[in-house]
Design a protein around this motif. Structure first.
Motif, PDB file in Angstrom:
ATOM      1  N   TRP A 100      15.744  -2.121  44.914  1.00 50.42           N
ATOM      2  CA  TRP A 100      15.941  -3.572  45.049  1.00 50.42           C
ATOM      3  C   TRP A 100      16.282  -4.204  43.699  1.00 50.42           C
ATOM      4  O   TRP A 100      17.165  -5.066  43.611  1.00 50.42           O
ATOM      5  CB  TRP A 100      14.696  -4.223  45.637  1.00 50.42           C
ATOM      6  N   THR A 101      15.612  -3.779  42.642  1.00 53.16           N
ATOM      7  CA  THR A 101      15.874  -4.304  41.305  1.00 53.16           C
ATOM      8  C   THR A 101      17.316  -4.009  40.895  1.00 53.16           C
ATOM      9  O   THR A 101      18.022  -4.893  40.385  1.00 53.16           O
ATOM     10  CB  THR A 101      14.901  -3.687  40.287  1.00 53.16           C
ATOM     11  N   LEU A 102      17.762  -2.782  41.116  1.00 52.54           N
ATOM     12  CA  LEU A 102      19.136  -2.428  40.769  1.00 52.54           C
ATOM     13  C   LEU A 102      20.130  -3.231  41.604  1.00 52.54           C
ATOM     14  O   LEU A 102      21.159  -3.685  41.090  1.00 52.54           O
ATOM     15  CB  LEU A 102      19.355  -0.928  40.948  1.00 52.54           C
ATOM     16  N   HIS A 103      19.841  -3.428  42.874  1.00 53.08           N
ATOM     17  CA  HIS A 103      20.717  -4.258  43.703  1.00 53.08           C
ATOM     18  C   HIS A 103      20.815  -5.671  43.138  1.00 53.08           C
ATOM     19  O   HIS A 103      21.905  -6.263  43.108  1.00 53.08           O
ATOM     20  CB  HIS A 103      20.193  -4.306  45.136  1.00 53.08           C
ATOM     21  N   ALA A 104      19.691  -6.216  42.704  1.00 53.69           N
ATOM     22  CA  ALA A 104      19.708  -7.564  42.133  1.00 53.69           C
ATOM     23  C   ALA A 104      20.586  -7.629  40.889  1.00 53.69           C
ATOM     24  O   ALA A 104      21.178  -8.677  40.583  1.00 53.69           O
ATOM     25  CB  ALA A 104      18.283  -8.013  41.798  1.00 53.69           C
ATOM     26  N   LEU A 105      20.693  -6.520  40.191  1.00 53.83           N
ATOM     27  CA  LEU A 105      21.540  -6.456  38.995  1.00 53.83           C
ATOM     28  C   LEU A 105      22.994  -6.121  39.334  1.00 53.83           C
ATOM     29  O   LEU A 105      23.805  -5.948  38.436  1.00 53.83           O
ATOM     30  CB  LEU A 105      20.989  -5.408  38.022  1.00 53.83           C
ATOM     31  N   GLY A 106      23.297  -6.028  40.624  1.00 58.11           N
ATOM     32  CA  GLY A 106      24.650  -5.686  41.032  1.00 58.11           C
ATOM     33  C   GLY A 106      24.946  -4.196  41.022  1.00 58.11           C
ATOM     34  O   GLY A 106      26.091  -3.789  41.168  1.00 58.11           O
ATOM     35  N   HIS A 107      23.908  -3.387  40.878  1.00 57.47           N
ATOM     36  CA  HIS A 107      24.044  -1.926  40.856  1.00 57.47           C
ATOM     37  C   HIS A 107      23.751  -1.427  42.270  1.00 57.47           C
ATOM     38  O   HIS A 107      22.608  -1.127  42.615  1.00 57.47           O
ATOM     39  CB  HIS A 107      23.055  -1.330  39.848  1.00 57.47           C
ATOM     40  N   TRP A 108      24.801  -1.328  43.089  1.00 54.75           N
ATOM     41  CA  TRP A 108      24.620  -1.050  44.509  1.00 54.75           C
ATOM     42  C   TRP A 108      24.560   0.427  44.831  1.00 54.75           C
ATOM     43  O   TRP A 108      24.129   0.799  45.944  1.00 54.75           O
ATOM     44  CB  TRP A 108      25.740  -1.721  45.312  1.00 54.75           C
ATOM     45  N   ARG A 109      24.971   1.283  43.916  1.00 53.02           N
ATOM     46  CA  ARG A 109      24.932   2.722  44.179  1.00 53.02           C
ATOM     47  C   ARG A 109      23.542   3.252  43.856  1.00 53.02           C
ATOM     48  O   ARG A 109      23.296   3.921  42.856  1.00 53.02           O
ATOM     49  CB  ARG A 109      25.998   3.447  43.366  1.00 53.02           C
ATOM     50  N   ALA A 110      22.588   2.895  44.714  1.00 53.12           N
ATOM     51  CA  ALA A 110      21.196   3.270  44.501  1.00 53.12           C
ATOM     52  C   ALA A 110      20.529   3.478  45.853  1.00 53.12           C
ATOM     53  O   ALA A 110      20.797   2.756  46.807  1.00 53.12           O
ATOM     54  CB  ALA A 110      20.455   2.187  43.714  1.00 53.12           C
ATOM     55  N   GLY A 111      19.660   4.476  45.933  1.00 52.44           N
ATOM     56  CA  GLY A 111      18.957   4.760  47.171  1.00 52.44           C
ATOM     57  C   GLY A 111      17.647   5.463  46.890  1.00 52.44           C
ATOM     58  O   GLY A 111      17.294   5.745  45.739  1.00 52.44           O
ATOM     59  N   ALA A 143      21.315  -5.484  31.643  1.00 52.14           N
ATOM     60  CA  ALA A 143      20.704  -6.155  32.789  1.00 52.14           C
ATOM     61  C   ALA A 143      21.115  -7.616  32.868  1.00 52.14           C
ATOM     62  O   ALA A 143      21.024  -8.362  31.891  1.00 52.14           O
ATOM     63  CB  ALA A 143      19.183  -6.048  32.706  1.00 52.14           C
ATOM     64  N   GLU A 144      21.561  -7.993  34.056  1.00 47.83           N
ATOM     65  CA  GLU A 144      21.949  -9.375  34.336  1.00 47.83           C
ATOM     66  C   GLU A 144      21.840  -9.579  35.841  1.00 47.83           C
ATOM     67  O   GLU A 144      22.180  -8.677  36.621  1.00 47.83           O
ATOM     68  CB  GLU A 144      23.376  -9.623  33.875  1.00 47.83           C
ATOM     69  N   LEU A 145      21.355 -10.721  36.263  1.00 42.51           N
ATOM     70  CA  LEU A 145      21.198 -10.997  37.687  1.00 42.51           C
ATOM     71  C   LEU A 145      22.574 -11.269  38.301  1.00 42.51           C
ATOM     72  O   LEU A 145      23.016 -12.408  38.392  1.00 42.51           O
ATOM     73  CB  LEU A 145      20.260 -12.187  37.904  1.00 42.51           C
ATOM     74  N   ARG A 146      23.232 -10.208  38.729  1.00 44.68           N
ATOM     75  CA  ARG A 146      24.597 -10.310  39.258  1.00 44.68           C
ATOM     76  C   ARG A 146      24.623 -10.499  40.769  1.00 44.68           C
ATOM     77  O   ARG A 146      25.667 -10.853  41.313  1.00 44.68           O
ATOM     78  CB  ARG A 146      25.394  -9.073  38.870  1.00 44.68           C
TER      79      ARG A 146
END
Length: 293
Positions: A100-111, A143-146
Motif C-alpha cells: 500500500w505504501t509503494l502504491h501511494a508513492l506511485g510504485h504499482w509494480r508491487a505485490g 519518495a513522493e505521494l504520487r
C-alpha cells in the motif's frame, strides 16, 4: 501475468520461478531482524514494520514523512524501477502495508507472497540465514505521494459518509466493531461501515494463504461491496486493513483507499460520529442498526 507486471498476490512456486529469470523481482521481508536472520528468502531485503508507520497523536499508523520513508525504502534496496514482492511471518498485514505504501508513492509494480514465510517454507523453497553482507551504500528512494487516490484521511471520510458510492470497510474484529473491545477512547464503528474481519481473507485449510478468489468474491459481495464503489479500508492503524486493501485489488476493485490513521484517530477524537452495535442492516431496512454516540 507478465514478468514486469505481476499480480498483486503471487504464489510461492511463481516467485521461485521468477527469481530464476532474467529480471527477478526484489523480495522484501517486512518484520523483525531476528526472524529475518533465522531464515529468509535468498536475496531478500528487510524493512522493519515500525518504520512504515508514523504517529501524530491521537493517530498512529500514518505514512512517515517522505524523507524518512525514502531512507527506509532505500536501505531495503528498493528502487523505483523494480518489481517488489513483500512477505512477512504474521498473516500478510505487514507485507501488505509495504505494498500500500509503494502504491501511494506511485510504485504499482508491487505485490505480496501468498502465505508469506510459512508457505514458502512449507512448499520446500530455499531459505538462507544470517544478516546480509555489507554492500555499497544505498541511495534513498525518491519518495513522493504520487498516488493520493489510495490514501484517505479523517476529513475525507467525514465528507463522504452519506455517499452511496463510497463504502467504509472496517477490517477489525466484530467485537471491536461493536464497541465491546475498546482500543481507543471510544469504541464502536464509523457510521455505515461494513465489517469484514481481516482474518476472514485467509484460508484455514491452506496454511494461512488467502482463500480462493471465488470465495473472497462471495465474502465481499455478501457484505454488499460493489466494484463501482470507492472502498475505504481501515482497522486500528491500517495494519490489518492493508491486507484487505490488497485483497480487494486482487479481486479487481479499482477504487480502493487506505485510511492510515484508522480507529486510532477516529476513535480517539471527541468530535467524530461513532456507532455502537452490530452490522448495519441491509439498505432497504435502514442505514445502521446501532446507536449513535
Amino acid at each position: 501475468m507478465s514478468d514486469t507486471e505481476p499480480a498483486i498476490v503471487i504464489s510461492t512456486d511463481e516467485l521461485a520461478r521468477r527469481l530464476q529469470g532474467d529480471r527477478p523481482p526484489h523480495v522484501v521481508f517486512v518484520g523483525d531482524a531476528d526472524v529475518y536472520a533465522s531464515g529468509h528468502i535468498p536475496t531478500a531485503g528487510r524493512v522493519d514494520f515500525a518504520d512504515l508507520n508514523h504517529a501524530e497523536p491521537p493517530a498512529s499508523g500514518l505514512l512517515p514523512p517522505m524523507a524518512v520513508l525514502g531512507e527506509v525504502l532505500g536501505n531495503a534496496g528498493i528502487r523505483p524501477d523494480q518489481t517488489v514482492i513483500a512477505y512477512d511471518d504474521s498473516g500478510g498485514g505487514r507485507a501488505s502495508r509495504l505494498v500500500w505504501t509503494l502504491h501511494a508513492l506511485g510504485h504499482w509494480r508491487a505485490g505480496i507472497l501468498d502465505g508469506g514465510l510459512a508457505a514458502w517454507r512449507e512448499d520446500g523453497h530455499p531459505l538462507t540465514s544470517g544478516e546480509p553482507a555489507p554492500g555499497a551504500e544505498t541511495a534513498p528512494y525518491p519518495a513522493e505521494l504520487r498516488s493520493p487516490e489510495v490514501v484517505a484521511g479523517e476529513e475525507y471520510i467525514r465528507e463522504h459518509l452519506d455517499e452511496p458510492g463510497v463504502c467504509i470497510l472496517d477490517a477489525r474484529s466484530p467485537a471491536e466493531y461493536r464497541g465491546e473491545d475498546l482500543r481507543a477512547a471510544r469504541g464502536g464503528h464509523i457510521p455505515g461501515a461494513v465489517n469484514v474481519d481481516w482474518g476472514d481473507n485467509r484460508d484455514p485449510r491452506r496454511s494461512g494463504r488467502l482463500r480462493p478468489l471465488d470465495e473472497l468474491d462471495a465474502l465481499y459481495r455478501s457484505r454488499g461491496l460493489r466494484r463501482d464503489q470507492e472502498i475505504v479500508a481501515h482497522c486500528q492503524t491500517h495494519h490489518r486493513s492493508s491486507l484487505s486493501y490488497v485483497v480487494l485489488r486482487h479481486l479487481g476493485f479499482e477504487h480502493v483507499r487506505g485510511y492510515a490513521g484508522s480507529w486510532s484517530e477516529w476513535g480517539n477524537r471527541p468530535d467524530t460520529p461513532v456507532i455502537t452495535g452490530p452490522e448495519p442492516l441491509p439498505p432497504e431496512n435502514g442505514r445502521d442498526s446501532g446507536g449513535a454516540r
